[in-house]
Write a protein that holds these residues in place. Structure first.
Motif, PDB file in Angstrom:
ATOM      1  N   LYS A  13       0.825  -1.208   0.000  1.00  0.00           N
ATOM      2  CA  LYS A  13       0.000   0.000   0.000  1.00  0.00           C
ATOM      3  C   LYS A  13       0.859   1.258   0.000  1.00  0.00           C
ATOM      4  O   LYS A  13       0.398   2.335  -0.344  1.00  0.00           O
ATOM      5  CB  LYS A  13      -0.942  -0.017   1.205  1.00  0.00           C
ATOM      6  CG  LYS A  13      -2.030  -1.087   1.046  1.00  0.00           C
ATOM      7  CD  LYS A  13      -2.964  -1.122   2.225  1.00  0.00           C
ATOM      8  CE  LYS A  13      -4.029  -2.204   2.000  1.00  0.00           C
ATOM      9  NZ  LYS A  13      -4.746  -2.504   3.244  1.00  0.00           N
ATOM     10  N   LYS A  18       3.715   1.322  -1.676  1.00  0.00           N
ATOM     11  CA  LYS A  18       4.523   1.256  -2.886  1.00  0.00           C
ATOM     12  C   LYS A  18       3.919   2.073  -4.026  1.00  0.00           C
ATOM     13  O   LYS A  18       2.704   2.153  -4.168  1.00  0.00           O
ATOM     14  CB  LYS A  18       4.612  -0.209  -3.315  1.00  0.00           C
ATOM     15  CG  LYS A  18       5.694  -0.533  -4.295  1.00  0.00           C
ATOM     16  CD  LYS A  18       5.597  -2.018  -4.630  1.00  0.00           C
ATOM     17  CE  LYS A  18       6.526  -2.398  -5.753  1.00  0.00           C
ATOM     18  NZ  LYS A  18       7.932  -2.370  -5.341  1.00  0.00           N
ATOM     19  N   LYS A  19       4.807   2.693  -4.794  1.00  0.00           N
ATOM     20  CA  LYS A  19       4.353   3.365  -6.000  1.00  0.00           C
ATOM     21  C   LYS A  19       5.132   2.812  -7.179  1.00  0.00           C
ATOM     22  O   LYS A  19       6.332   2.563  -7.069  1.00  0.00           O
ATOM     23  CB  LYS A  19       4.572   4.871  -5.892  1.00  0.00           C
ATOM     24  CG  LYS A  19       3.510   5.552  -5.056  1.00  0.00           C
ATOM     25  CD  LYS A  19       3.627   7.048  -5.157  1.00  0.00           C
ATOM     26  CE  LYS A  19       2.510   7.711  -4.367  1.00  0.00           C
ATOM     27  NZ  LYS A  19       2.761   9.145  -4.211  1.00  0.00           N
ATOM     28  N   ARG A  29       1.962   5.716  -9.699  1.00  0.00           N
ATOM     29  CA  ARG A  29       0.634   5.378  -9.204  1.00  0.00           C
ATOM     30  C   ARG A  29       0.750   4.319  -8.117  1.00  0.00           C
ATOM     31  O   ARG A  29       1.753   3.611  -8.022  1.00  0.00           O
ATOM     32  CB  ARG A  29      -0.238   4.839 -10.348  1.00  0.00           C
ATOM     33  CG  ARG A  29       0.273   3.500 -10.900  1.00  0.00           C
ATOM     34  CD  ARG A  29      -0.701   2.884 -11.880  1.00  0.00           C
ATOM     35  NE  ARG A  29      -0.174   1.631 -12.423  1.00  0.00           N
ATOM     36  CZ  ARG A  29      -0.332   0.438 -11.843  1.00  0.00           C
ATOM     37  NH1 ARG A  29      -0.983   0.332 -10.707  1.00  0.00           N
ATOM     38  NH2 ARG A  29       0.175  -0.647 -12.402  1.00  0.00           N
ATOM     39  N   HIS A  30      -0.280   4.237  -7.278  1.00  0.00           N
ATOM     40  CA  HIS A  30      -0.322   3.159  -6.284  1.00  0.00           C
ATOM     41  C   HIS A  30      -0.724   1.859  -6.964  1.00  0.00           C
ATOM     42  O   HIS A  30      -1.294   1.862  -8.052  1.00  0.00           O
ATOM     43  CB  HIS A  30      -1.339   3.496  -5.195  1.00  0.00           C
ATOM     44  CG  HIS A  30      -0.832   4.510  -4.224  1.00  0.00           C
ATOM     45  ND1 HIS A  30       0.142   4.217  -3.312  1.00  0.00           N
ATOM     46  CD2 HIS A  30      -1.159   5.814  -4.034  1.00  0.00           C
ATOM     47  CE1 HIS A  30       0.399   5.295  -2.594  1.00  0.00           C
ATOM     48  NE2 HIS A  30      -0.372   6.285  -3.011  1.00  0.00           N
TER      49      HIS A  30
END
Lengths: 275, 399
Positions: B102, B104-105, B120-121
């Motif tokens: 959660k 992390k991108k 983006r997620h």
């Protein structure tokens, strides 16, 4: 076995007696006066205060002031409690002591002293005068009332939050950063959720006395702002109208109970999400 | 295999006490490395430095050749399995494992190679897919909604492993992960961890004080004591060719005797010479001679190279353990033959069973079993362990 339970109930007896005399009986008095007239006959007439615009707008004002004071306390207390909990243990003890110190003085005296400091000819204004500023009228405003409440009740917000944060396992913070949280995300995703219980008890302990306070508003606003507690006080001490005073007290109590119930629901719901 | 992590001249002190003293170490990609040593030897601090929870007073940490000494933990491609797990009590099993995802991108498809990639997620499905894969790997399917505090130690351990592997780190750090488990479960988890390491192809850096655990799991063992590295090698090297008396004693049991090397392939101790297979020492150099208890054969007194009296006999299941008095020096011998205490026996040792070491700061401190019960005394001494715990505690406090 039976003997032990007898011993236990005997040990509890003083506490029960205390509760009955100082909690249950006064509450019964409140209920009695609220639903009787001056002759002591049962009546619902006192409920008419509920439709009085004067009383209800005062109650509304009290709620608003209490909410603002609680919010300000929370905003100040949370970071303070957090830094406190991260300090070396001996400094923690010192600062907790300093935070508790004002609580040793009666709040009436503290508030009175505060007004003296903030008066037009008080210490602060005389200092400002030397710098060529002012004099500034601090008292008599809504902000002064909020300031008085925050000043008086801040320790009740700091201490419960601190006691939860100090027990927070620091490895959880490390785990959060290890798993990719920056400082802010660690706060919102781990530290805050794990300190909800402290926040709830802090909010309760500040909101309840704030909504029912009666002297702070008078002193800090120079009697320009009247809160619900002042109205109740006036009914008992000035108007000698115990019946209306008791009804107003009962209404306030129910409101407080309701808000505490909502708060605990909020906490519970959070707990369920957790589980 | 290239060097993935390199520690160069690392020193670290807590409150003026030096915990690490000029450590040089490199760890190769996809390796299972164990930092092994007694409590307070600096192994946990070394791990915390790699994880980013401490910064060294001196020295440099390189990751893939890039200096990461000052990089905070959340920006390192390293994840940690903490001692006693440190699972988030306010999250269930699923959310604990999903935690890192959660955060992390990832670059938006098509913009990866542009000058300013969009980020983006992960989507719900992407997270779900990876968490499910982890749950399968640690056999915890069906536990998604369970509260982590309601799990057993072994299950919590698995959640902790899954949580730190879900983000596919380059390196997994494990800080005595099996310490809180009972013996049987420990053995199972050892195998499981080894399997996971092979399956995921991730570098594992494992901290333990359990020498058997280190020998059975690792590709490379790093033996530490007093804040310095004593020896680095494969488990076989460490066991068969210990560098000094500390290593020889800490890894398995050893009889360590004072000797000299009159010539190559000849060792002298106890007033006589024995043939051995080691050489390369200076003439008459004082040395430590290591003989493992299982390498000594019990023979008739007249056929033995040495003679001694059996002082005590202990049944260990697979073998008997003897303490044998040879002219005042107490030897430990392990043998499947039974001999009564008090009997005089002969000792026979093959030339390749002698291992010769240079003298070190640890010479004379270990390897004589006349004080065999000392370890036991230490365990029952209330003051003995206090100092040892300090290391870990200080470490957390500092952070």
């Amino acid at each position: 076995m039976k003997k032990k339970s007898l011993m236990q109930s005997m040990a509890a007896a003083p506490h029960i007696v205390w509760c009955v005399i100082f909690i249950i009986v006064p509450l019964l008095f409140v209920a009695y006066y609220a639903f009787t007239d001056k002759e002591g006959h049962f009546t619902l007439a006192n409920l008419s205060v509920l439709t009085s615009p004067l009383y209800m707008s005062t109650l509304g004002r009290s709620v608003i002031y209490a909410v603002i004071a609680t919010a300000v306390c929370l905003i100040i207390a949370y970071p303070l409690a957090y830094f406190l909990s991260r300090m070396k243990v001996r400094y923690q003890q010192l600062f907790v002591m300093l935070i508790m110190l004002p609580m040793w003085t009666n709040f009436l005296i503290r508030t009175y002293t505060l007004t003296q400091i903030l008066e037009k000819n008080g210490i602060i204004n005389s200092l400002l005068g030397k710098l060529g500023i002012g004099p500034i009228q601090f008292l008599g405003t809504g902000a002064a009332v909020v300031f008085g409440m925050v000043y008086n009740y801040l320790p009740y917000m700091v201490l419960p939050i601190y006691s939860v944060l100090v027990k927070l396992d620091h490895r959880l913070v490390e785990a959060a950063t290890d798993l990719g949280c920056n400082g802010f995300q660690t706060l919102t995703r781990v530290v805050l959720p794990l300190s909800v219980s402290g926040i709830i008890s802090g909010v309760t302990m500040v909101f309840v006395p704030s909504i029912s306070t009666f002297y702070i508003s008078q002193a800090m606003s120079k009697r320009t702002i009247t809160l619900f507690g002042d109205v109740i006080e006036a009914q008992f001490k000035v108007n000698n109208n115990y019946q209306v005073g008791a009804m107003l007290s009962a209404i306030l109590m129910i409101l407080v109970l309701l808000s505490m119930w909502v708060m605990n629901k909020f906490g519970d719901k959070d707990g369920e999400v957790i589980a | 295999m290239s060097k993935l992590i390199e520690l160069k001249g690392i020193s670290k002190s807590f409150d003026g006490e030096r915990v690490l003293n000029h450590i040089d170490l490199y760890i190769r990609d996809k390796e299972f490395v164990t930092l092994l040593g007694p409590s307070g030897c600096g192994k946990t601090t070394t791990l915390r430095l790699i994880g980013g929870f401490e910064t060294p007073d001196e020295g440099q940490i390189l990751f893939d050749g890039v200096d990461i000494t000052q990089l905070p933990p959340h920006r390192r491609q390293v994840n940690t399995v903490f001692q006693r797990y440190a699972l988030f009590p306010h999250l269930n099993v699923y959310d604990n494992i999903a935690f890192a995802l959660k955060m992390k991108k990832v670059p938006v498809e098509g913009t990866e190679n542009t000058a300013a990639p969009k980020w983006r997620h992960l989507t719900r499905d992407e997270i779900d897919e990876r968490v499910t894969r982890m749950l399968n790997m640690v056999s915890l399917r069906g536990f998604e909604k369970r509260n982590v505090t309601s799990l057993s130690g072994g299950q919590q351990q698995r959640v902790a492993i899954a949580r730190s592997l879900v983000n596919e780190p380059r390196v997994l750090l494990l800080d005595e992960p099996l310490g809180a488990l009972d013996l049987k479960l420990r053995k199972d988890m050892q195998k499981e961890l080894k399997d996971i390491q092979k399956a995921t192809n991730i570098t594992f850096i494992y901290v333990t004080h359990d020498q058997e655990e280190a020998l059975s799991m690792s590709d490379t063992v790093v033996v530490m004591q007093n804040g310095t590295i004593q020896q680095i090698g494969t488990p076989t090297d460490i066991y068969n060719e210990p560098k000094n008396a500390f290593v020889a004693d800490f890894i398995g049991e050893s009889n360590i005797l004072d000797g000299t090397m009159p010539a190559d392939r000849v060792v002298a101790f106890d007033g006589r010479t024995f043939p051995c297979v080691d050489g390369g020492f200076e003439k008459d150099e004082p040395v430590d001679v290591v003989i493992r208890p299982e390498d000594i054969d019990i023979v008739d007194p007249e056929k033995g190279m040495l003679c001694g009296t059996v002082a005590s006999t202990t049944f260990k299941g697979v073998h008997y353990e003897y303490i044998v008095d040879v002219r005042g020096f107490k030897w430990m011998i392990q043998s499947t033959d039974y001999v009564e205490a008090g009997k005089v026996i002969g000792l026979s040792i093959d030339p390749d069973a002698f291992h010769i070491m240079h003298k070190s700061e640890f010479s004379g401190m270990f390897g004589d079993y006349s004080t065999y019960s000392d370890e036991m005394d230490e365990l029952s001494d209330p003051n003995a362990g206090v100092e040892e715990e300090d290391d870990a505690e200080e470490a957390t406090e500092e952070a």
